[in-house]
Design an enzyme around this catalytic site. Sequence first.
Site, PDB file in Angstrom:
ATOM      1  N   ASP A   1       0.849  -1.192   0.000  1.00 53.84           N
ATOM      2  CA  ASP A   1       0.000   0.000   0.000  1.00 53.84           C
ATOM      3  C   ASP A   1       0.884   1.241   0.000  1.00 53.84           C
ATOM      4  OD1 ASP A   1      -2.543   1.639   0.865  1.00 53.84           O
ATOM      5  OD2 ASP A   1      -1.000   2.098   2.359  1.00 53.84           O
TER       6      ASP A   1
ATOM      7  N   ASP B   1      -3.523   2.544  -5.442  1.00 52.16           N
ATOM      8  CA  ASP B   1      -2.394   2.633  -4.513  1.00 52.16           C
ATOM      9  C   ASP B   1      -2.118   1.327  -3.768  1.00 52.16           C
ATOM     10  OD1 ASP B   1      -4.676   2.659  -2.995  1.00 52.16           O
ATOM     11  OD2 ASP B   1      -4.042   4.279  -1.669  1.00 52.16           O
ATOM     12  N   GLU B   2      -2.744   0.223  -4.176  1.00 52.46           N
ATOM     13  CA  GLU B   2      -2.516  -1.067  -3.530  1.00 52.46           C
ATOM     14  C   GLU B   2      -2.339  -2.150  -4.593  1.00 52.46           C
ATOM     15  OE1 GLU B   2      -4.875  -1.532   0.518  1.00 52.46           O
ATOM     16  OE2 GLU B   2      -6.204  -0.946  -1.098  1.00 52.46           O
TER      17      GLU B   2
END
Length: 421
Positions: free
Chosen positions: A12, A107-108
């Site tokens: 993350d 974002d992960e």
Amino acid sequence: MTVGERVIFLIDCQSFYASVEKAARPELKETPVAIGDPERPSGIILAACPLAKGRGVTTAERVFQARRKCPELVVIRPRMRMYIKLSLFITKIYEAYTDQVEPFSIDEQFLDVTGTLHKYGTAEELARNIQNRVLVSTGVWTRVGIGPTKILAKTATDNFAKKREGGVFRLGYDNLEQELWPLPIHQMYMVAGRMTRHFMRMGIQTIGDLARLELGDFKRRMRYEMGKQSDIKAEYYWQVARGIDPSAVKAGIRPGKHKSISHGKTLRASLYRKLEDIEVVLLELVVEVCRRARKYGVMGQVIFVGAAETDGERGNSFGRQITLPQPTSLTHEVAEVAQELFRRHWSGLPVGHLTIALDQLTADDTYQLTLFDNRPKLYAMERTIDQIKDRYGSDAILRASSLYEAGVARERAGQIGGHFI
């Protein structure tokens, strides 16, 4: 990790949007930063850096509320194109370590490093190696959850890695009972407020309370609380609590066969009280849905209209659909039906959200001819308009109604995912 177990990371990017902006502006390193529209005090905060969060700023609150808490807050307009570009660049970094990389969000990302871990030492050593490379390359700090399954890797990130200074945590079957099970039930993956209340009424206060139940006993409790249809949901939550997840990391973003095409828009309910204003947005949504359908080479035979209404005190929502005699992706045909559905079911309250969808999709390479419309000519005209928009932008050709104050198409033409690029 036990021999034979897979080694999966969920990585993350910390406060991704805000981190990208701070990396691009070194002078803001010690300044609280949030991402939003600085010109719209009533707009929402999309992301906040750790400094801003430490001063009470939270995601999804209004800009003016954030500024009250943190007067020195710097609010930066989002640049979605840049964030997407950086996300893809970070994916390339991950792919240098393993070819099994699955984006989970902007974002992960999941990484299955089982086959390449021997090159780098322990899982924790590899995690720190990746963290440092991403930080040096982009200025973005990452947190890494490690587990034998995707659900445990995700849980390790959200509940543990994000709270540790080093940003790395391993959660396996050997420490599950010790680390995860004591946590309150609302911290379990996919458990929100309503589900938490259901669990509390069942006497389930921690993740361990659920995990220690036999599946049959838990299903009986769920049926009593939520009805006979809850068995599948019960099995899902029971497996999550025990870290059971057979799904594999699938490399890349794999576009599957489209089952439905939809488009929605959140509105300021106070501005959309009149039917003529609401129908402007309704038509704009239809235009986008039909354009995307033609792009994918499909038509829909079922049209769905959904709306959320509120006047601040009362609230109502509805979703209605109708099946057409033949599938279509022609804007005027879908718009006519969508507007009729909305008029029929709208209670008259101000509208805060609208959704349009095309379902029951079929290929558009053949379609039924009619006596009264020249469908090949209509499709040719719509596709010509699509090509102009693809080349010159979504606002290159607009319907006249979009020039009214109620229209949102011009604003959205300069955005990605509802945010400015």
